[in-house]
Every structure is written in C-alpha cells, then in structure tokens.
Design an enzyme around this catalytic site. Structure first.
Site, PDB file in Angstrom:
ATOM      1  N   ARG A  67      54.660  46.286  24.523  1.00 16.16           N
ATOM      2  CA  ARG A  67      54.040  45.098  25.133  1.00 16.16           C
ATOM      3  C   ARG A  67      55.033  44.365  26.030  1.00 16.16           C
ATOM      4  O   ARG A  67      54.681  43.877  27.103  1.00 16.16           O
ATOM      5  CB  ARG A  67      53.518  44.149  24.038  1.00 16.16           C
ATOM      6  CG  ARG A  67      52.251  44.676  23.393  1.00 16.16           C
ATOM      7  CD  ARG A  67      51.917  43.945  22.122  1.00 16.16           C
ATOM      8  NE  ARG A  67      51.483  42.577  22.328  1.00 16.16           N
ATOM      9  CZ  ARG A  67      51.401  41.676  21.358  1.00 16.16           C
ATOM     10  NH1 ARG A  67      51.741  41.999  20.118  1.00 16.16           N
ATOM     11  NH2 ARG A  67      50.997  40.466  21.604  1.00 16.16           N
ATOM     12  N   ARG A  79      48.236  40.732  13.219  1.00 17.47           N
ATOM     13  CA  ARG A  79      47.529  41.455  14.286  1.00 17.47           C
ATOM     14  C   ARG A  79      47.990  42.906  14.328  1.00 17.47           C
ATOM     15  O   ARG A  79      49.169  43.184  14.145  1.00 17.47           O
ATOM     16  CB  ARG A  79      47.833  40.789  15.640  1.00 17.47           C
ATOM     17  CG  ARG A  79      46.867  39.717  15.998  1.00 17.47           C
ATOM     18  CD  ARG A  79      47.302  38.933  17.205  1.00 17.47           C
ATOM     19  NE  ARG A  79      47.660  39.735  18.376  1.00 17.47           N
ATOM     20  CZ  ARG A  79      47.840  39.215  19.587  1.00 17.47           C
ATOM     21  NH1 ARG A  79      47.707  37.923  19.798  1.00 17.47           N
ATOM     22  NH2 ARG A  79      48.169  39.984  20.606  1.00 17.47           N
ATOM     23  N   ARG A  85      47.214  39.014  34.198  1.00 18.74           N
ATOM     24  CA  ARG A  85      48.339  39.818  33.708  1.00 18.74           C
ATOM     25  C   ARG A  85      48.734  40.896  34.702  1.00 18.74           C
ATOM     26  O   ARG A  85      49.662  41.659  34.436  1.00 18.74           O
ATOM     27  CB  ARG A  85      47.966  40.466  32.388  1.00 18.74           C
ATOM     28  CG  ARG A  85      48.413  39.664  31.154  1.00 18.74           C
ATOM     29  CD  ARG A  85      47.949  40.420  29.934  1.00 18.74           C
ATOM     30  NE  ARG A  85      48.722  40.168  28.760  1.00 18.74           N
ATOM     31  CZ  ARG A  85      48.292  39.441  27.719  1.00 18.74           C
ATOM     32  NH1 ARG A  85      47.132  38.851  27.763  1.00 18.74           N
ATOM     33  NH2 ARG A  85      49.038  39.307  26.646  1.00 18.74           N
ATOM     34  N   LYS A  88      51.909  31.064  24.271  1.00 15.51           N
ATOM     35  CA  LYS A  88      50.799  30.768  25.189  1.00 15.51           C
ATOM     36  C   LYS A  88      49.558  30.268  24.442  1.00 15.51           C
ATOM     37  O   LYS A  88      48.937  29.297  24.856  1.00 15.51           O
ATOM     38  CB  LYS A  88      50.386  32.022  25.992  1.00 15.51           C
ATOM     39  CG  LYS A  88      51.457  32.549  26.927  1.00 15.51           C
ATOM     40  CD  LYS A  88      50.919  33.636  27.841  1.00 15.51           C
ATOM     41  CE  LYS A  88      50.431  34.895  27.143  1.00 15.51           C
ATOM     42  NZ  LYS A  88      51.472  35.666  26.451  1.00 15.51           N
ATOM     43  N   ARG A 105      54.970  37.307  12.980  1.00 14.42           N
ATOM     44  CA  ARG A 105      53.797  36.464  13.260  1.00 14.42           C
ATOM     45  C   ARG A 105      52.654  36.733  12.274  1.00 14.42           C
ATOM     46  O   ARG A 105      52.374  37.862  11.917  1.00 14.42           O
ATOM     47  CB  ARG A 105      53.307  36.714  14.689  1.00 14.42           C
ATOM     48  CG  ARG A 105      52.135  35.849  15.060  1.00 14.42           C
ATOM     49  CD  ARG A 105      52.024  35.623  16.534  1.00 14.42           C
ATOM     50  NE  ARG A 105      51.691  36.825  17.292  1.00 14.42           N
ATOM     51  CZ  ARG A 105      51.439  36.807  18.602  1.00 14.42           C
ATOM     52  NH1 ARG A 105      51.526  35.681  19.283  1.00 14.42           N
ATOM     53  NH2 ARG A 105      51.148  37.923  19.231  1.00 14.42           N
TER      54      ARG A 105
HETATM   55  P1  AMP Z   1      47.080  38.469  23.830  1.00 13.80           P
HETATM   56  O1  AMP Z   1      46.264  37.956  22.702  1.00 13.80           O
HETATM   57  O2  AMP Z   1      46.989  37.615  25.061  1.00 13.80           O
HETATM   58  O3  AMP Z   1      48.496  38.779  23.423  1.00 13.80           O
HETATM   59  O4  AMP Z   1      46.422  39.875  24.249  1.00 13.80           O
HETATM   60  C1  AMP Z   1      46.376  40.957  23.346  1.00 13.80           C
HETATM   61  C2  AMP Z   1      46.114  42.227  24.106  1.00 13.80           C
HETATM   62  O5  AMP Z   1      44.830  42.155  24.759  1.00 13.80           O
HETATM   63  C3  AMP Z   1      47.099  42.557  25.220  1.00 13.80           C
HETATM   64  O6  AMP Z   1      48.281  43.184  24.744  1.00 13.80           O
HETATM   65  C4  AMP Z   1      46.253  43.472  26.103  1.00 13.80           C
HETATM   66  O7  AMP Z   1      46.158  44.769  25.529  1.00 13.80           O
HETATM   67  C5  AMP Z   1      44.874  42.826  26.014  1.00 13.80           C
HETATM   68  N1  AMP Z   1      44.706  41.813  27.086  1.00 13.80           N
HETATM   69  C6  AMP Z   1      44.588  40.472  26.936  1.00 13.80           C
HETATM   70  N2  AMP Z   1      44.468  39.869  28.137  1.00 13.80           N
HETATM   71  C7  AMP Z   1      44.519  40.850  29.060  1.00 13.80           C
HETATM   72  C8  AMP Z   1      44.489  40.883  30.481  1.00 13.80           C
HETATM   73  N3  AMP Z   1      44.385  39.751  31.207  1.00 13.80           N
HETATM   74  N4  AMP Z   1      44.555  42.084  31.098  1.00 13.80           N
HETATM   75  C9  AMP Z   1      44.641  43.224  30.395  1.00 13.80           C
HETATM   76  N5  AMP Z   1      44.711  43.288  29.066  1.00 13.80           N
HETATM   77  C10 AMP Z   1      44.649  42.112  28.391  1.00 13.80           C
END
Ligand code: AMP
Length: 221
Positions: free
Chosen positions: A170, A159, A88, A13, A127
C-alpha cells in the site's frame, strides 16, 4: 466547502475527515468505506473491489470514479463535503476537477497529513477499527476496554489489508500513484501540509486552525 484529505495509508485521513465533517456539518466521503460497505454486503462492486483491496492495490479508476460521481451528486453534498482517500491517481484528480467544474464548484483546500514511512507501517500493524469508523492503535491509542469501542461499544476488528505485507504494498502504491497528486494541489495553491505525527487531538487542532484561517480569508464559513 470542499476539502480533500491527502496522506499515506494510516496517516489519519479517516479520523481527521470525520472531525472536519462534524465541525463543518458536511458529509465525510471515504471511497475505502464505500468499498468496504459493498464487500460486507456482497454486492458486485464489492466483489470487484475486494480483488484489489486485499492485495493493497488500487481499485481501477473507472469503477472508483463512477462511485465517487454518484456519491457527490447526492443532495447532502450540495453545500460541500470532505473527501477521504480520493483522489488517489492523477486520472481521478483530473476527473474530479472536471466533475466540479461542470457544476460550477471547485476544491477549497487539500490538506496533506505528513507521516514517515516507518510510522505508516507501525500504525497499520497496530490498527484496530470499529464499524462506527473509530480507529485505535493497540499501543499508542488503545480503547479503554480491550477490543471494545469507546464510542459505541462495538467489537473492534483488524482490517484485512492492515497486515505488514499488505502495508508495504500500500505504501509503494501510494508513492507511485498517489503522491504525485500533492504537487498538483501545491501548484494550484490550495495545499496545506500538517504534521501527522502529533497526537490526534493536536492534529485536529492544526487542521481546524488552517480551515478557519482559510474560511476567514474567503468569508466561506
Ligand atoms: P482506505 O480506507 O482509504 O485506506 O482504502 C482502502 C483501500 O480501498 C485502498 O487500499 C484501495 O485498495 C481502495 N481504495 C480506496 N479509495 C480508492 C481510490 N480513490 N482509488 C482506488 N482505490 C481506492
């Protein structure tokens, strides 16, 4: 154009949103990046978000929705944006529709990057990230110099939530809370599935092709 990038964790993404944003000249909004920025800068939002992110859980809707609203109300979003990692939950999806409706806008496309569960875990565990946003994989997409970003020479890092244990949580969170959103956009007739297993450039080509097809039909771009 308003584009939503959907898909499991590590489905691509972030990478594909950056490509689309650059191509269309619109902002790339990643709620994950906003939370990570807040964590790195020790803000109260960061402290709250960290409790959930480190465990592979979703940050509560109330906080996430407010952050998103503040971001898309900014001037640079007036001609559109690419949303990466939002919505999400069904609650986030409904509130986004409402926010857009209130200002006479709507989502043009929801692009769903499809990858298998095994691929998600494999990608997460290999990653490596750069602070500029570029993502690498130690086996399938390594940087040219070990641990150094090809684009900005920044030092690569892993990360905190990219461990095998957190990856499984996740993935589970994604299936329970986020996957149902795909059906909503399918019913609205704006969903496009893209095979996310292909090499990055091929995925970008497929994504841009679909956007071009949509734009030509609508006369948007
Ligand atoms: P990402 O970088 O999109 O993989 O997001 C990393 C983490 O941030 C996720 O595993 C969630 O813990 C949190 N997060 C990111 N976007 C959202 C969202 N829209 N709603 C809730 N938690 C989020």
């Amino acid at each position: 154009m308003i584009i939503i990038m959907l898909g499991a964790p590590a489905s691509g993404k972030g990478t594909q949103s950056a490509v689309v944003a650059q191509k269309l000249g619109i902002p790339h909004i990643s709620t994950g990046d906003i939370f990570r920025w807040n964590i790195a800068n020790n803000t109260p939002i960061g402290a709250e978000a960290k409790k959930y992110i480190d465990k592979g859980l979703l940050v509560p809707d109330e906080l996430t929705i407010n952050i998103l609203r503040d971001r898309i109300e900014m001037e640079d979003c007036k001609d559109g944006f690419v949303l990466d990692g939002y919505p999400r939950t069904i609650n986030q999806q409904e509130s986004l529709d409402k926010m857009l409706e209130d200002c006479g806008k709507s989502i043009d496309m929801a692009i769903n990057l499809v990858v298998t569960d095994e691929e998600v875990v494999r990608r997460i565990s290999g990653r490596r990230m750069c602070k500029c946003g570029k993502a690498y994989h130690i086996v399938t997409y390594p940087s040219k110099k070990p641990d150094i970003c090809d684009l900005c020479n920044g030092e690569l890092y892993t990360r905190k939530d990219d461990t095998v244990e957190v990856a499984n949580t996740r993935l589970d969170t994604y299936k329970k809370q986020s996957e149902p959103i795909i059906g909503v956009y399918m019913e609205k007739g704006i969903l496009v599935d893209i095979d996310g297993h292909n090499p990055q450039d091929k995925v970008s080509e497929d994504v841009l092709y679909e956007i071009h097809k949509y734009s030509s039909k609508q006369g948007v771009v």
